[in-house]
Write a protein that holds these residues in place. Sequence first.
Motif, short mmCIF file in Angstrom:
data_model
loop_
_atom_site.label_atom_id
_atom_site.label_comp_id
_atom_site.label_asym_id
_atom_site.label_seq_id
_atom_site.Cartn_x
_atom_site.Cartn_y
_atom_site.Cartn_z
N HIS A 154 0.93 -1.13 0.14
CA HIS A 154 0.28 0.10 -0.27
C HIS A 154 0.69 1.13 0.14
N GLU A 155 0.41 2.22 -0.67
CA GLU A 155 1.49 3.01 -0.72
C GLU A 155 1.77 3.89 0.11
N ASN A 156 0.38 3.87 1.24
CA ASN A 156 0.18 4.56 2.27
C ASN A 156 2.01 4.00 3.36
N GLU A 157 2.11 3.00 3.32
CA GLU A 157 2.88 2.14 3.74
C GLU A 157 4.17 2.26 3.22
N ALA A 158 4.37 3.36 2.24
CA ALA A 158 5.84 3.10 1.76
C ALA A 158 6.27 4.67 2.00
N VAL A 159 8.08 5.02 1.97
CA VAL A 159 8.83 6.77 2.29
C VAL A 159 9.33 6.49 0.99
N TYR A 160 9.22 7.64 0.30
CA TYR A 160 9.75 7.61 -1.13
C TYR A 160 10.98 8.56 -0.48
N ASP A 161 12.08 7.01 -0.91
CA ASP A 161 13.62 7.60 -0.58
C ASP A 161 14.09 8.70 -2.16
N THR A 162 13.97 9.52 -1.51
CA THR A 162 14.65 10.36 -3.03
C THR A 162 16.25 10.03 -3.24
N LYS A 163 16.93 9.24 -1.90
CA LYS A 163 18.84 9.50 -2.27
C LYS A 163 19.02 8.04 -3.66
N THR A 164 17.93 7.39 -2.81
CA THR A 164 18.01 6.11 -4.18
C THR A 164 17.21 6.40 -4.95
N ARG A 165 16.39 7.22 -5.10
CA ARG A 165 14.59 7.36 -6.09
C ARG A 165 14.32 6.16 -6.07
N THR A 166 14.31 5.35 -4.97
CA THR A 166 13.46 4.01 -4.69
C THR A 166 12.03 4.45 -3.65
N TYR A 167 11.21 3.06 -3.72
CA TYR A 167 10.48 3.25 -2.24
C TYR A 167 10.65 2.69 -1.42
N VAL A 168 10.65 2.82 -0.29
CA VAL A 168 11.33 1.47 1.06
C VAL A 168 9.75 1.67 1.88
N GLU A 169 9.96 0.55 2.50
CA GLU A 169 8.18 -0.23 3.29
C GLU A 169 9.15 0.94 4.66
N ARG A 170 7.81 1.75 5.00
CA ARG A 170 8.23 2.61 6.48
C ARG A 170 9.03 2.65 7.54
N ARG A 171 8.01 0.96 8.16
CA ARG A 171 9.25 0.95 9.42
C ARG A 171 10.10 0.73 8.82
N ARG A 172 11.07 0.17 7.84
CA ARG A 172 12.20 -0.28 7.95
C ARG A 172 12.97 1.04 7.34
#
Length: 74
Positions: A50-68
């Motif tokens: 789910h999109e709300n469970e992810a954070v977009y990391d601008t350094k790697t330009r990827t989505y990462v699981e929010r808790r991680r």
Amino acid sequence: MEKTAKMMLDLEMVNTLNAEGCPACGKKFSLGDTVVLACGAWEGRPKYIHENEAVYDTKTRTYVERRRYEAGLG
């Protein structure tokens, strides 16, 4: 992976993804949910969550699981 690499689920994708459910929150997907391919605590390749469970990391330009991400393991 570009930030725009997200999608709204159609019936076919809901049926496919709900065999496992969302690896980030454990809930099932619903028609019209917005999902992203993200890295997380699970083994292997990025998975749709789910999109709300992810954070977009601008350094790697990827989505990462929010808790991680919040644990600094991004």
